[in-house]
Design a protein around this motif. Structure first.
Motif, PDB file in Angstrom:
ATOM      1  N   TYR A 198       0.843  -1.205   0.000  1.00  0.00           N
ATOM      2  CA  TYR A 198       0.000   0.000   0.000  1.00  0.00           C
ATOM      3  C   TYR A 198       0.872   1.247   0.000  1.00  0.00           C
ATOM      4  O   TYR A 198       0.673   2.175  -0.784  1.00  0.00           O
ATOM      5  N   ASN A 252       1.275   4.096  -2.847  1.00  0.00           N
ATOM      6  CA  ASN A 252       1.015   5.473  -2.420  1.00  0.00           C
ATOM      7  C   ASN A 252       2.151   6.381  -2.879  1.00  0.00           C
ATOM      8  O   ASN A 252       1.921   7.427  -3.493  1.00  0.00           O
ATOM      9  N   LEU A 285       2.087   9.559  -5.485  1.00  0.00           N
ATOM     10  CA  LEU A 285       2.571  10.880  -5.093  1.00  0.00           C
ATOM     11  C   LEU A 285       3.605  11.405  -6.076  1.00  0.00           C
ATOM     12  O   LEU A 285       3.560  12.562  -6.495  1.00  0.00           O
ATOM     13  N   PHE A 317      -8.099  16.106  -7.156  1.00  0.00           N
ATOM     14  CA  PHE A 317      -9.229  15.192  -7.358  1.00  0.00           C
ATOM     15  C   PHE A 317      -8.785  13.861  -7.945  1.00  0.00           C
ATOM     16  O   PHE A 317      -9.333  12.816  -7.593  1.00  0.00           O
ATOM     17  N   TYR A 331      -5.958  12.529  -7.248  1.00  0.00           N
ATOM     18  CA  TYR A 331      -5.376  11.895  -6.055  1.00  0.00           C
ATOM     19  C   TYR A 331      -6.467  11.239  -5.211  1.00  0.00           C
ATOM     20  O   TYR A 331      -6.321  10.099  -4.772  1.00  0.00           O
ATOM     21  N   ILE A 332      -7.579  11.973  -5.009  1.00  0.00           N
ATOM     22  CA  ILE A 332      -8.663  11.423  -4.191  1.00  0.00           C
ATOM     23  C   ILE A 332      -9.179  10.119  -4.802  1.00  0.00           C
ATOM     24  O   ILE A 332      -9.329   9.104  -4.118  1.00  0.00           O
ATOM     25  N   MET A 334      -6.494   7.274  -4.558  1.00  0.00           N
ATOM     26  CA  MET A 334      -6.294   6.808  -3.188  1.00  0.00           C
ATOM     27  C   MET A 334      -7.500   6.033  -2.665  1.00  0.00           C
ATOM     28  O   MET A 334      -7.342   5.050  -1.948  1.00  0.00           O
ATOM     29  N   ASN A 335      -8.703   6.484  -3.020  1.00  0.00           N
ATOM     30  CA  ASN A 335      -9.884   5.735  -2.581  1.00  0.00           C
ATOM     31  C   ASN A 335      -9.852   4.319  -3.160  1.00  0.00           C
ATOM     32  O   ASN A 335     -10.200   3.345  -2.485  1.00  0.00           O
ATOM     33  N   ASP A 363      -7.210   2.413  -1.223  1.00  0.00           N
ATOM     34  CA  ASP A 363      -7.718   2.077   0.117  1.00  0.00           C
ATOM     35  C   ASP A 363      -8.593   0.823   0.067  1.00  0.00           C
ATOM     36  O   ASP A 363      -8.493  -0.059   0.907  1.00  0.00           O
ATOM     37  N   TYR A 419      -6.586  -2.287  -0.484  1.00  0.00           N
ATOM     38  CA  TYR A 419      -5.873  -2.605   0.748  1.00  0.00           C
ATOM     39  C   TYR A 419      -6.796  -3.305   1.736  1.00  0.00           C
ATOM     40  O   TYR A 419      -6.433  -4.334   2.320  1.00  0.00           O
TER      41      TYR A 419
END
Lengths: 91, 582
Positions: free
Chosen positions: A9, A13, A17, A67, A69-70, A73-74, A77, A80
């Motif tokens: 994860y 990530n 980034l 946005f 990124y959001i 990442m969601n 998540d 994960y």
């Protein structure tokens, strides 16, 4: 040693980034500052392109980046959470 | 109704709204007071963050600065928005996951050290007070110009309002008032911008309008502006005068400084989950971008209108706004060639450039000053750049209610930021200094009481800054961002992204950043202001941009020093592992 879900994860990530920050740098420091004068040779409507990036374009790209990124990442998540629950099932 | 009556009405209604919200959202616990009980919806938090962030400087001063700086003004636009990308990607989610009350909390826990916490508290208080001083000046300007009350009375009214909802409601009260203040300020900013855009270019979207052609002409507005500014002896509007390296450093210092500002970071502690922290950073930037993409358009319109409406006109028939602002001392006309006609061009009007008005008027009715006239150029107009946004609706001859709206918007911007800053000051005193350092045995109820007292004291100090404005406000703004970039940002970033960073490295880094950045700024801004120009700066980097170099030094020293000392204890590396998980 086996890679745990939290290690993979964190790796994904960091990859997200790095990609997004590269665009962040390019849009502001790149197009808006370092190559701004060169881009000013190109004019679109009333805007010289370098000037437009410095005063408008970079800001739109910043909003877009957060946005993206959001969303990424969601998704990460969720993946994960699934891996963690699979790990628990095996035990 | 007269413009002044409308202004009283709008300002009065907006103040009544803020007080109503404060009563409805009183804080009952320390969690309510510090972080609004972690129950704020991400969109509401986005609005609150935007209002918190957009201060009197953004609302009142920024477009005016851009109007006179042209392309150089881009540093503010990119710097103050790009920092949100860093905040959203590198700090906000992890700090929310950490789940404490304040920024020094994180630094103190992550670096297992009271010394680190204290360094963070000192930086935080310094940065926040610098900022508050600017807000109170903004409140004073709006009151004295639009409501024609004494500046001091204006500041006291502003203090009373902030006192009421910050002391009573804490973060919870502040958050919901900021949501209302955002709505007021963005409406007040966009309405005149849209009107002026339609008047000048026929395009109702200001962001597109300033790239459009002028009404009844096929010339682009920016081309015309380039032409007019060049004719008056200025650099063309769309060209920059600063060196590329300086622009790079200033933009970077503002960006990393933004990401390290405690009153902004703490807003992300108020939402329920990590996912919400990310989301609210996105919403915050949308709400901020709405104003920040309009500001350069407002700047370009204002410069054009300003030149058009005064250049080569008789002083006696000059527009009323020119005389109104002259009346409160923010415009001055120095008739160098005694022809009664206003000439505006490049160069200083007076030798020391700040007008010192005397109690006498000249042949044409203009206010006279005791300054020595600067005869090396023909420019006769002194204008304080801060007034452009407030004067813009009058310059463009918009109706009275728009002017009243702008006054209410300027107050909303100043008050919302002041409240947010006062809260981080009070929580760092009651929580970090008292509860966590000097008086660990106080109960939650006592802590809440101390938090309220600290907020009250901070408001009084901020008010004193407004009534007796220190002459150095403009200079210390560079300080606030430089310090946040050179001290707070690296400590937070390394705390999250480097597991091996220990307290020795972090403290050495923060102290290096602090000492280097402050010495550079103090030297050029206070000790030797005569040397404050590009030929004396080290590597042609201005004091405004030096925070970026301070930040790089902080990173470098922190990483080197950390190698010589033991790794952080296991509790700490476990904590870092934990905050890295969703």
């Amino acid at each position: 040693m086996k890679i745990t879900p939290s290690q993979s994860y964190w790796k994904s990530n960091l990859r997200i980034l790095m990609a997004l920050l590269a665009v962040w740098f390019l849009a502001s420091f790149g197009f808006g500052i370092l190559w701004s004068d060169a881009l000013d040779e190109i004019q679109i409507g009333g805007f010289k392109l370098g000037f437009w990036f410095a005063q408008q374009g970079s800001i739109y790209i910043f909003v877009l980046l957060i946005f993206i990124y959001i969303i990424l990442m969601n998704r990460l998540d969720k993946k994960y959470q699934e891996e963690v629950s699979q790990d628990l099932d095996k035990k | 109704m007269s413009t002044q009556a409308l202004t009283y009405l709008f300002v009065g209604l907006s103040f009544a709204l803020y007080i109503g919200i404060a009563i409805w959202s009183r804080a009952k616990s320390t969690s309510d007071f510090y972080i609004a009980g972690k129950g704020v919806n991400p969109i509401a938090n986005g609005m609150a963050t935007a209002a918190d962030w957009m201060s009197a400087a953004s609302f009142i001063s920024m477009a005016g600065l851009i109007a006179f700086m042209g392309k150089d003004g881009s540093v503010y636009l990119m710097g103050w928005t790009g920092g949100y990308v860093l905040l959203a990607l590198l700090l906000a989610p992890y700090l929310r996951k950490f789940g404490q009350f304040t920024v020094p909390d994180f630094i103190g826990t992550r670096y297992y050290s009271k010394a680190a916490r204290l360094v963070a508290v000192v930086c935080l208080i310094f940065v926040s007070f610098t900022y508050v001083a600017g807000q109170m000046r903004g409140v004073g300007i709006v009151f004295s110009r639009f409501l024609e009350v004494d500046i001091n009375v204006g500041v006291i009214i502003g203090m009373a309002i902030v006192f009421f909802y910050a002391v009573l409601g804490g973060m919870k009260g502040i958050t919901y008032t900021q949501v209302a203040q955002y709505c007021v300020l963005i409406f007040a900013y966009l309405v005149p911008a849209i009107f002026i855009s339609i008047l000048m270019t026929g395009n109702p979207v200001p962001q597109l309008g300033f790239g459009d052609t002028l009404v009844d002409s096929s010339t682009y507005l920016l081309d015309k502006l380039d032409q007019v500014t060049t004719e008056l002896g200025f650099l063309a509007y769309t060209e920059s005068s600063k060196s590329t390296i300086d622009i790079f450093c200033i933009t970077a210092a503002l960006m990393f400084g933004t990401a390290g500002l405690p009153h902004v970071i703490v807003r992300f502690f108020t939402v329920p989950t990590v996912q919400d922290a990310r989301k609210s950073a996105g919403y915050a930037l949308i709400f901020i971008a709405l104003l920040y993409t309009t500001a350069p358009a407002v700047g370009a319109f204002a410069r054009m209108n300003f030149i058009d409406s005064i250049q080569d006109t008789q002083y006696s028939s000059s527009p009323s706004w020119f005389k109104n602002w002259e009346g409160i001392g923010l415009i001055a006309w120095n008739d160098k060639n005694n022809d009664g006609i206003i000439h505006y061009s490049v160069g200083n009007t007076f030798e020391d450039n700040r007008p010192q008005f005397i109690d006498a008027t000249g042949d044409h009715g203009q206010r006279l000053t005791s300054n020595t006239s600067d005869t090396s150029n023909q420019n006769e107009v002194y204008i304080d750049k801060d007034i452009m946004v407030l004067a813009n609706p009058e310059i463009a001859k918009l109706p009275g209610w728009v002017i009243a709206l702008v006054a209410a918007g300027g107050l909303a911007a100043a008050l919302s930021t002041a409240a947010g800053l006062l809260l981080v000051i009070s929580s760092s005193i009651s929580h970090d200094l008292l509860k966590k350092t000097f008086k660990p045995n106080i109960s939650e109820k006592q802590e809440l009481f101390y938090a309220r007292c600290a907020a009250a004291v901070a408001i009084v100090i901020a008010g004193l800054f407004g009534i007796f404005p220190p002459g150095f406000v403009a200079q210390v703004v560079a300080f606030a961002f430089g310090l946040a970039a050179a001290t707070i940002f690296p400590a937070l970033f390394l705390g999250i992204f480097s597991k091996s960073m220990n307290k020795e490295g972090a403290i050495a880094g923060m102290v290096t950043g602090l000492v280097f950045t402050s010495s550079y700024i103090i030297y050029y801004k206070f000790l030797n202001p005569a040397f404050d120009n590009a030929s004396f700066w080290i590597g042609s980097i201005s004091p405004e941009g030096i925070g970026f170099i301070g930040m790089l030094m902080n990173f470098f020293i922190a990483i080197i020093i950390s190698r010589f000392y033991p790794k952080p204890p296991k509790v700490v590396s476990d904590m870092v592992t934990l905050i890295r998980q969703p």
